[in-house]
Structure formats: structure tokens, C-alpha cells
Design an enzyme around this catalytic site. Structure first.
Site, short mmCIF file in Angstrom:
data_model
loop_
_atom_site.label_atom_id
_atom_site.label_comp_id
_atom_site.label_asym_id
_atom_site.label_seq_id
_atom_site.Cartn_x
_atom_site.Cartn_y
_atom_site.Cartn_z
N GLU A 124 -9.77 -9.99 5.45
CA GLU A 124 -10.99 -9.76 4.66
C GLU A 124 -11.42 -8.30 4.63
OE1 GLU A 124 -11.99 -10.85 8.79
OE2 GLU A 124 -10.63 -11.60 7.27
N HIS A 141 0.86 -1.19 0.00
CA HIS A 141 0.00 0.00 0.00
C HIS A 141 0.89 1.24 0.00
CE1 HIS A 141 -3.75 2.15 0.59
NE2 HIS A 141 -3.08 2.95 1.38
C1 GAR Z 1 1.44 1.01 -6.12
O1 GAR Z 1 1.90 2.25 -5.68
C2 GAR Z 1 0.73 0.26 -5.02
O2 GAR Z 1 1.25 0.52 -3.76
C3 GAR Z 1 -0.67 0.80 -5.13
O3 GAR Z 1 -0.90 0.91 -6.50
C4 GAR Z 1 0.33 1.20 -7.16
C5 GAR Z 1 0.47 0.25 -8.32
O4 GAR Z 1 1.58 0.59 -9.12
N1 GAR Z 1 -1.59 -0.05 -4.47
C6 GAR Z 1 -2.68 0.40 -3.86
O5 GAR Z 1 -2.99 1.57 -3.84
C7 GAR Z 1 -3.51 -0.68 -3.19
N2 GAR Z 1 -4.49 -0.08 -2.31
P1 GAR Z 1 2.10 -0.43 -10.21
O6 GAR Z 1 0.89 -0.90 -11.01
O7 GAR Z 1 3.03 0.39 -11.04
O8 GAR Z 1 2.78 -1.55 -9.51
#
Ligand code: GAR
Length: 190
Positions: free
Chosen positions: A141, A103
Site C-alpha cells: 500500500e 520501477h
Molecule cells: C517505465 O520505465 C517504468 O519503469 C516506469 O514508467 C516507464 C513506463 O514506460 N514506471 C514508473 O516510473 C513507476 N513508478 P512505458 O509506458 O513505455 O512502459
């Protein structure tokens, strides 16, 4: 050989980093990249890297099809890399302490439904935070609430935009995610 499934919804830079990290690894391999968005960069990246892809919809996730597919493919560990959907409770129970997520903020702040990608960085900047970072955690969950494995902080600079902050956070993610996946593999003794 430990079989890892990555689930992604977006650009897929973390998925790519993980695939490259485990390429040629004698103990673990990325068996597939699963994606709920057929046009996502993650699918393109997986194709380019020669990793099998598995496309599914939200209904497949909710009705147990995705869980069954991963079980049929003898997946040992599920790694969420920019995956935007909630993992249903039966799926979580089928993979106890074997689903992890990354995250782009310091949970429990800026987590929960709708808090993903740029939404997170916009909220962090709007709140005037001086620092942000990454949280890698087990998945339960509920969105973003599982036990933490690692948090790493970085500065939020006065002139940061969601894009510049996202870039700093992505660097941290790419640096730390593969190592945490390795430590989870050793912890569960696979
Ligand atoms: C990342 O920064 C990840 O931490 C975030 O989405 C991005 C995906 O980047 N995840 C979330 O926000 C989950 N709640 P990527 O597609 O370049 O790996």
C-alpha cells in the site's frame, strides 16, 4: 487460463511487450489493459494489438470501482507497467501477492510519490550516480516499497541525458519483465 490485467498510464512499451509475449500462450493471457489517461500511448497500443481496454479515473481507483471491475472480470494477476497512481490498501488486500510493479531505478533509491519515468532518470543523473537499473517488486500500500522480485543494474554514462538513460532502462525492462511475470504465475501456482 490465467487472466492478467495490465495497468498503464504512459507510452505503453512495457504493456506492448507483455501482450506480445503472452500472445498465443496456452496458460496465460492479457485480458485487458487498464489506463487512467485516455490519450496515453498504452491505449493506442492495446487497440492496435486487439486487447480490450478499460479506462478509469483516479476517483474510480480510490472508491473501489477498479478493484471490483477486475474482480468481475476474474483477473488473477495485476501487472503495473508505467502506472503512476497509488494502489489503495483494500485493492492490495484483494489481490495478495498478485500485483507487481516495475520501477526504472534501483529501489529503495529514487522511489516514492512523484518518482516516475523521466523524473527518476533526471534525479539519478543529477546525483551523479554511476549505475542505475530496474526493480520489479510486489506492490503493497506504499509507493515502491513491496518485496523485490528482481533487480538488474546498468551503467550511467558520463554524457547520459534522461532520454538516453531511459532508453537503456527500457531495454532492460522489456528483456526481463515477461520472465518475472511468468515466474510469479508459477510461484502462486495458478
Ligand atoms: C517505465 O520505465 C517504468 O519503469 C516506469 O514508467 C516507464 C513506463 O514506460 N514506471 C514508473 O516510473 C513507476 N513508478 P512505458 O509506458 O513505455 O512502459
Amino acid at each position: 487460463m490465467i487472466r492478467i490485467a495490465i495497468l498503464a498510464s504512459g507510452s505503453g512499451t512495457n504493456a506492448q511487450r507483455l501482450v506480445e509475449h503472452f500472445q498465443g500462450d496456452g496458460a496465460a493471457q492479457i485480458a485487458l489493459v487498464g489506463c487512467d489517461q485516455p490519450h496515453a500511448g498504452a491505449v493506442q497500443r492495446a487497440w492496435t494489438l486487439g486487447v480490450p481496454t478499460y479506462l478509469f479515473g483516479g476517483l474510480d481507483l480510490r472508491n473501489g470501482s477498479v478493484q471490483r471491475e477486475l474482480q468481475a472480470q476474474r483477473i488473477d494477476l495485476v501487472v503495473l507497467a508505467g502506472f503512476m497512481r497509488l494502489i489503495p490498501a483494500p485493492f492490495v488486500r484483494a489481490f495478495p501477492r498478485r500485483i507487481i510493479n516495475i520501477h526504472p531505478a534501483l529501489l529503495p533509491k529514487y522511489g516514492g510519490k512523484g518518482m516516475y519515468g523521466h523524473h527518476v532518470h533526471r534525479a539519478v543523473i543529477a546525483a551523479g550516480e554511476k549505475e542505475s537499473g530496474i526493480t520489479i517488486h510486489y506492490v503493497n500500500e506504499r509507493y515502491d516499497e513491496g518485496e523485490h522480485l528482481l533487480q538488474v543494474k546498468c551503467a550511467v554514462l558520463p554524457n547520459d541525458t534522461p532520454d538516453t538513460l531511459a532508453e537503456r532502462i527500457h531495454k532492460l525492462e522489456h528483456l526481463h519483465y515477461p520472465g518475472v511475470v511468468e515466474s510469479v504465475i508459477s510461484a502462486i501456482g495458478l
